[in-house]
Scaffold this motif. Structure first.
Motif, PDB file in Angstrom:
ATOM      1  N   LYS A  30      -7.342  10.092   2.529  1.00 47.65           N
ATOM      2  CA  LYS A  30      -8.190   9.711   1.400  1.00 47.65           C
ATOM      3  C   LYS A  30      -7.377   8.980   0.333  1.00 47.65           C
ATOM      4  N   ASP A  86     -16.378  -1.084  13.214  1.00 43.53           N
ATOM      5  CA  ASP A  86     -15.489  -2.254  13.135  1.00 43.53           C
ATOM      6  C   ASP A  86     -15.311  -2.895  14.509  1.00 43.53           C
ATOM      7  N   MET A  93      -5.759   1.408  -0.651  1.00 42.02           N
ATOM      8  CA  MET A  93      -6.130   0.196   0.099  1.00 42.02           C
ATOM      9  C   MET A  93      -7.322  -0.493  -0.559  1.00 42.02           C
ATOM     10  N   ALA A  94      -8.309   0.308  -0.967  1.00 38.52           N
ATOM     11  CA  ALA A  94      -9.504  -0.259  -1.605  1.00 38.52           C
ATOM     12  C   ALA A  94      -9.156  -0.868  -2.959  1.00 38.52           C
ATOM     13  N   GLU A  95      -8.306  -0.179  -3.721  1.00 33.73           N
ATOM     14  CA  GLU A  95      -7.919  -0.684  -5.041  1.00 33.73           C
ATOM     15  C   GLU A  95      -7.164  -2.006  -4.952  1.00 33.73           C
ATOM     16  N   GLY A 135      -7.379  -4.067  -2.403  1.00 35.73           N
ATOM     17  CA  GLY A 135      -8.116  -5.047  -1.604  1.00 35.73           C
ATOM     18  C   GLY A 135      -7.440  -5.351  -0.291  1.00 35.73           C
ATOM     19  N   TYR A 136      -6.757  -4.347   0.255  1.00 39.27           N
ATOM     20  CA  TYR A 136      -6.033  -4.554   1.512  1.00 39.27           C
ATOM     21  C   TYR A 136      -6.982  -4.447   2.696  1.00 39.27           C
ATOM     22  N   THR A 137      -6.924  -5.419   3.609  1.00 36.58           N
ATOM     23  CA  THR A 137      -7.713  -5.415   4.843  1.00 36.58           C
ATOM     24  C   THR A 137      -6.771  -5.346   6.031  1.00 36.58           C
ATOM     25  N   ARG A 184      -6.410   5.459   1.656  1.00 35.29           N
ATOM     26  CA  ARG A 184      -7.598   4.587   1.721  1.00 35.29           C
ATOM     27  C   ARG A 184      -8.051   4.174   0.333  1.00 35.29           C
ATOM     28  N   LYS A 185      -7.890   5.067  -0.634  1.00 36.51           N
ATOM     29  CA  LYS A 185      -8.257   4.728  -2.002  1.00 36.51           C
ATOM     30  C   LYS A 185      -7.362   3.597  -2.525  1.00 36.51           C
ATOM     31  N   VAL A 229       0.844  -1.196   0.000  1.00 39.73           N
ATOM     32  CA  VAL A 229       0.000   0.000   0.000  1.00 39.73           C
ATOM     33  C   VAL A 229       0.882   1.250   0.000  1.00 39.73           C
TER      34      VAL A 229
END
Length: 336
Positions: free
Chosen positions: A35, A96, A41-43, A45-47, A38-39, A8
């Motif tokens: 932002k 969460d 991370m979403a791209e 697929g990081y959890t 986080r974008k 990331v």
């Protein structure tokens, strides 16, 4: 291949420590950077690894929900508890957070469960779903300064307690006033709980409505032993009651069965009104006239107030009152 913090950081063009701070929502990181990270991370697929994150922060990311002693089938089967847990769980997911339940048949065991959950850091704070004058749990939480919110009105340390509640005295008053408006003058109050603030507040409201209407006020018909159920027949005969305000829907079902056993019909001979507007209100005939206490709001707001404490955003003492509404059904009949 699993995505890591390094992956990331590389794609976002920041340090790995910056990614960690974004995951923990650290105030030192700008909103613009948050932002961007986080974008990415979403791209990718990081959890985030919550367990690893929490180990470093000494938190558990869990809420403890404390139920009252479940010492009878009626208490175990009361839908209020399940509805409250479901609502708290739904709201906790927005943060969460997971939910752990503390329950027992008596206060001593319940206290041991709560103490263990606290000492072992299984939860970050608690939501108490009841208010009982003999409760050792709330004293323990106050003494240890453990974050908690209360559903109900506290008996002790009201100035130190964050709680969410209905105006139960007003509920009792309005339920009784509705019966009075329907022409009833001999009205009883029935409860199978005598230690919780819920009982006192609703009974006070019942008394207030009758006194304001210059109607007779009777002692609460409380049911804690088998003899109490037997003695109630004499109470009905002595008072010539035509209506009963009952503590909640589940016990109202028991009261309907009891008055039927003694030869009275509901609502032709005795009208019944109760509280909670639970599933039991429409599982029996006649359908129960009941006051809806908005359980979803109680659980949701209690969770939000606890999270405010955990995030250091909450005042020391706050009271939130949740509105209610009367649901008119078939168990109340107008007196001619």
């Amino acid at each position: 291949m699993s995505i890591t913090v390094k992956d990331v950081a590389k794609k976002a063009g920041v340090a790995t420590s910056t990614v960690s701070r974004v995951i923990n929502d650290h105030p030192s990181i700008s909103e613009e950077t948050k932002k961007k990270v986080r974008k990415v991370m979403a791209e990718l697929g990081y959890t985030p690894n919550l367990a690893a994150r929490n180990l470093g922060k000494q938190i558990s990311s869990a809420i403890g929900v404390v139920l009252p002693p479940l010492d009878s089938k009626e208490r175990i089967g009361n839908p209020f508890h399940l509805e409250t847990i479901e609502t708290i769980n739904d709201e906790a997911r927005n943060y969460d957070m997971s939910v752990a339940i503390a329950s027992a048949r008596d206060f001593d065991t319940l206290l041991e469960n709560v103490q263990r959950m606290h000492r072992q850091k299984q939860v970050d704070g608690f939501i108490l779903t009841y208010s009982d004058k003999d409760d050792p749990v709330i004293r323990y939480l106050l003494e240890k300064e453990v974050p908690f919110t209360l559903i109900g009105q506290p008996y002790i340390s009201e100035e130190k307690t964050i709680y969410v509640d209905n105006d139960n005295q007003l509920l009792g008053k309005q339920a009784t006033e509705y019966l009075i408006a329907e022409g009833h003058e001999q009205i009883l109050f029935a409860s199978n709980i005598t230690h919780e603030n819920l009982y006192y507040e609703r009974f006070f409201g019942y008394q207030k409505a009758l006194m304001m209407a210059n109607l007779p006020v009777y002692p609460a018909a409380t049911f804690e032993t088998p003899d109490d159920y037997v003695a109630f027949e004499e109470t009905l005969l002595h008072t010539k009651a035509t209506a009963i305000v009952v503590l909640d829907d589940l016990f109202a079902v028991r009261m309907m069965q009891l008055v039927n056993l003694y030869g009275y019909r509901v609502p032709e001979d005795i009208s019944i009104i109760s509280f909670n507007n639970s599933i039991f209100a429409t599982l029996i005939h006649p359908y129960l006239t009941s006051i809806d206490i908005d359980v979803p709001s109680l659980g949701k707001i209690a969770t939000q107030r606890l999270m405010d404490q955990l995030n250091n955003k909450q005042q020391r003492s706050v009271r939130v009152v949740v509105p209610h509404r009367l649901i008119k059904r078939e168990s109340v009949m107008k007196r001619q």
